[in-house]
Write an enzyme that holds these catalytic residues in place. Structure first.
Site, short mmCIF file in Angstrom:
data_model
loop_
_atom_site.label_atom_id
_atom_site.label_comp_id
_atom_site.label_asym_id
_atom_site.label_seq_id
_atom_site.Cartn_x
_atom_site.Cartn_y
_atom_site.Cartn_z
N SER A 1 -10.32 -0.93 6.82
CA SER A 1 -9.31 -0.78 5.55
C SER A 1 -8.80 -2.11 5.22
O SER A 1 -8.30 -2.09 4.10
CB SER A 1 -8.66 0.35 5.39
OG SER A 1 -9.44 1.39 5.37
N SER B 1 -9.66 1.65 2.85
CA SER B 1 -8.82 2.34 1.75
C SER B 1 -7.68 1.34 1.16
O SER B 1 -6.74 1.94 0.32
CB SER B 1 -8.12 3.57 2.50
OG SER B 1 -7.25 3.26 3.65
N LYS C 1 0.95 -1.06 0.24
CA LYS C 1 0.04 0.09 -0.06
C LYS C 1 0.87 1.30 0.05
O LYS C 1 1.92 1.25 0.59
CB LYS C 1 -0.89 -0.05 1.19
CG LYS C 1 -1.94 1.06 1.29
CD LYS C 1 -2.92 0.86 2.41
CE LYS C 1 -4.01 1.85 2.60
NZ LYS C 1 -4.91 1.61 3.78
#
Length: 545
Positions: free
Chosen positions: A248, A224, A146
Site C-alpha cells: 500500500s 490503499s 492517510k
C-alpha cells in the site's frame, strides 16, 4: 569517512528470533489502536528522542538548492528544496501552504485525494511557523496524512462506516513526531476502506483517481494509500504518509511516479493507527525522491513505549546522508559497494515494463560500486509466499474487530469478506502459516541475502510478510505516459542502503522529476464522481492486502 551501512552489523538470527516473538504476540492478542480503546484510555502518543531527531533533521545534506522550475512554482518543490528557500527567507510557510491549498481548490474535485482539508488549521500553523523557532528541514512543510492515522480533534475514519464519527483524543505517534519536527498537516486523505484496496467509499464506489490519468477512473492509482499518493503526485501536498500491509506504499508510489519507502517492521511506531494486520502494518512516507523519503523517515522513526514492535531495535542511521549522492570527480558513485540481486524473469519479455527494467539495470550497472548478481528464488518460494500461507494475516485482522463482527457486519461495507474469512480460519491453519513464515524468513535471510545486499522485487507481498524494508521509485513510462516503477528490497533495518542506491540512480536519471499535467476540467470538491465505478465485495476480497 563514510560509515558502514546498518545491514553490515545487524544480527540476522536475532531478527529471525524477533519475528518469532512478534508472531507469538499476534497470536495472544496484542494491543492495537482501535477507536474504542483510544477513547477509553486517552493516552497520548510518544515523542521520545525528539532532540536526536531534530539534530538529524537540521544537517547540511538535508537542504537542496531548488531547480529553476521549482522556484517558479512552490507546489513543484521537494521538501529539501522548500526547506532551502524557507531557511533562506525566500519562501514563507504560509506562501507554500496557500499555493498547495490553491491547487486543492482547483483540482481536488477531479482528483478526490482528500477526505478532509484542514485549510484554516494549516494556515494558522504556517503563520505560527513564520514566527516560531525553526525546527529543521520539515519546518513549515505541508503534508498529506492517510485517514487511518489518528489526528487529535480531527475525524479519522479509515474510510469506513465503523469509524465515520471517530474523533481521536490524540495524534498517532508518527503524526506527533512530524508535527514536532515542524511539519504542517494539510489534510486527511482517501484510502481503501479499512486499508484494503484502492480508495473507494465504504460501499465500494471508486473515488480517488490516478493523477496521471485523472479522467480515467479505470486506471489504477494504487492502494490503499491512494489519496496520499494522488495528493503528492498532483502537487497538492509536498509529501505525505501512508501505511503498508500488502503493497500500500510501494503500489501507489509506482503507479504515480513517487518514491515510497516501507521501512522494516517496527522502525516506525504504528501506535495511533487503525490496524489491519499486527505483524505486517508498516507506516512510511510517499515522497518525490529518495532525499525526501529519508527526511520523512528520519522524523517518523524511533522507539515508542506505546508500540512494542518499535522497541529494542538498532539506532536509526543517518538516512539523509545515505540519500545524498556521492561523487567521484563529476561522476556519481555508490556510497557503499552493493551487490544488487536480480531475480529470475525480472526482465523477461518485450512489454514496456520489461524494457524499462532492462534499461534500469543497464543504468545501474554503469554506476561505480554496483555489482549486478543473478540470484535464484529460495526453495519453495511460490508455496511459502502463496495465498495458503499468506492468509495467516486474516485472523490477525479479524481478532481485534470481533466485537464489530458480532454486532455490525454492515459497518464493514464492501470489505467485510476478508474479516469473515479471518474469523473462520482454524487454529491449525494459522499456526502452520506462522511456521511457514519463519521458514521463509530463514531462507530469505540466509540463502537469498548471502549472495546480494539488496534485491529487485516484482511483488511487495513476500517482504511485507517478513517485515523487511522496500523502496519503490520510478524507472520509466508507457507509450501512454503512465509511470513505470520498480521496487528494491533489503535486509532488516537496511533503509540506509536502499536509499543510497536509489539516490545514486536518481542522480543520473530524471524520471522522478516528471509531473503529470493538470486535469482538463475542474469539478467541485465533494461532488459525486461522474460515471462512477464500483468494486464488488468479491473484487475487494480478491484485491485486499
Amino acid at each position: 569517512m563514510t560509515a558502514e551501512p546498518l545491514d553490515r552489523t545487524v544480527d540476522r538470527r536475532a531478527f529471525l528470533a524477533r519475528a518469532a516473538a512478534l508472531a507469538t504476540a499476534s497470536a495472544v492478542g496484542a494491543t492495537v489502536a482501535l477507536p474504542e480503546v483510544a477513547l477509553a484510555v486517552g493516552t497520548r502518543s510518544s515523542n521520545t528522542g525528539l532532540g536526536t531527531r531534530m539534530r538529524a533533521l537540521d544537517q547540511p545534506n538535508a537542504y537542496v538548492e531548488p531547480r529553476p522550475e521549482a522556484r517558479a512554482d512552490p507546489t513543484e518543490l521537494t521538501i529539501a528544496e522548500a526547506a532551502w528557500l524557507i531557511r533562506a527567507g525566500k519562501l514563507s510557510p504560509l506562501q507554500l501552504v496557500e499555493a498547495l491549498l490553491g491547487r486543492i481548490s482547483r483540482h481536488d474535485g477531479t482528483y478526490q485525494a482528500f477526505n478532509l482539508v484542514l485549510a484554516d488549521a494549516a494556515g494558522a500553523a504556517a503563520r505560527d511557523a513564520a514566527h516560531g523557532h525553526r525546527r529543521g528541514v520539515l519546518h513549515g512543510i505541508p503534508l498529506a496524512v492517510k485517514d487511518n492515522y489518528y489526528t487529535e480533534g480531527v475525524r479519522t475514519t479509515a474510510n469506513s462506516f465503523l469509524f465515520r464519527d471517530f474523533v481521536p483524543p490524540y495524534d498517532a505517534t508518527a503524526v506527533t513526531r512530524l508535527k514536532a519536527s515542524g511539519a504542517i498537516v494539510l489534510g486527511k486523505t482517501q484510502m481503501g476502506p479499512l486499508a484494503t484496496t484502492r480508495a473507494t467509499t465504504p460501499a465500494g464506489v471508486i473515488t480517488t483517481v490516478n493523477a496521471w490519468a485523472p479522467t480515467n477512473r479505470g486506471t489504477d492509482p494504487g492502494g490503499s494509500s491512494t489519496g496520499t499518493a494522488t495528493a503528492v503526485a498532483g502537487r497538492m501536498a509536498t509529501s505525505g504518509i501512508g501505511t503498508q500491509t500488502g503493497g500500500s506504499i510501494t503500489g501507489p508510489s509506482n503507479a504515480q511516479n513517487l518514491t515510497g519507502l516501507k521501512p522494516t517492521m517496527g522502525r516506525v511506531s504504528a501506535a495511533g493507527i487503525i490496524p489491519l494486520t499486527y505483524t505486517r502494518d508498516h507506516p512510511g512516507p510517499l515522497a518525490r525522491d529518495a532525499k525526501d523519503a529519508a527526511i520523512m523517515l528520519t522524523a517518523m522513526a524511533g522507539e515508542d513505549p506505546a508500540d512494542p514492535r518499535s522497541q529494542g531495535l538498532p539506532d536509526v542511521p543517518n538516512l539523509i546522508d545515505a540519500a545524498s549522492p556521492v561523487y567521484q570527480g563529476k561522476r556519481v558513485r555508490l556510497r557503499w559497494e552493493t551487490r544488487i540481486g536480480v531475480l529470475p524473469g525480472f526482465v523477461s519479455g518485450t512489454s514496456p515494463t520489461a524494457l524499462a527494467r532492462a534499461a534500469y539495470l543497464a543504468q545501474l550497472a554503469e554506476i561505480p560500486g554496483v555489482t549486478l548478481v543473478d540470484v535464484p528464488l529460495p526453495e519453495e518460494w511460490s508455496v511459502l509466499t502463496g495465498n495458503t500461507f499468506n492468509n495467516a494475516r486474516l485472523p490477525e485482522r479479524s481478532e481485534p474487530f470481533m466485537p464489530y463482527l458480532r454486532t455490525d457486519l454492515r459497518g464493514f461495507g464492501v470489505s467485510v469478506t476478508s474479516w469473515l474469512q479471518g474469523a473462520l480460519m482454524g487454529g491449525n491453519e494459522f499456526i502452520t502459516s506462522q511456521r511457514a513464515r519463519l521458514l521463509l524468513m530463514d531462507r530469505v535471510l540466509h540463502d537469498l541475502f548471502d549472495a546480494c545486499d539488496v534485491v529487485v522485487q516484482t511483488d511487495p507481498v513476500p517482504f511485507d510478510i517478513l517485515g523487511l524494508p522496500e523502496i519503490a521509485f520510478p524507472i520509466g513510462s508507457t507509450a501512454a505516459g503512465l509511470p513505470i516503477g520498480t521496487i528494491l528490497g533489503g535486509l532488516p533495518y537496511a533503509e540506509d542502503r536502499l536509499l543510497s542506491v536509489v539516490a545514486a540512480y536518481q542522480a543520473v536519471t530524471d524520471w522522478h522529476l516528471r509531473r503529470p499535467a493538470d486535469p482538463p476540467t475542474a469539478a467541485a470538491r465533494g461532488a459525486a464522481p461522474a460515471g462512477a465505478l464500483r468494486l464488488t465485495a468479491e473484487e475487494v476480497a480478491e484485491l485486499s492486502q
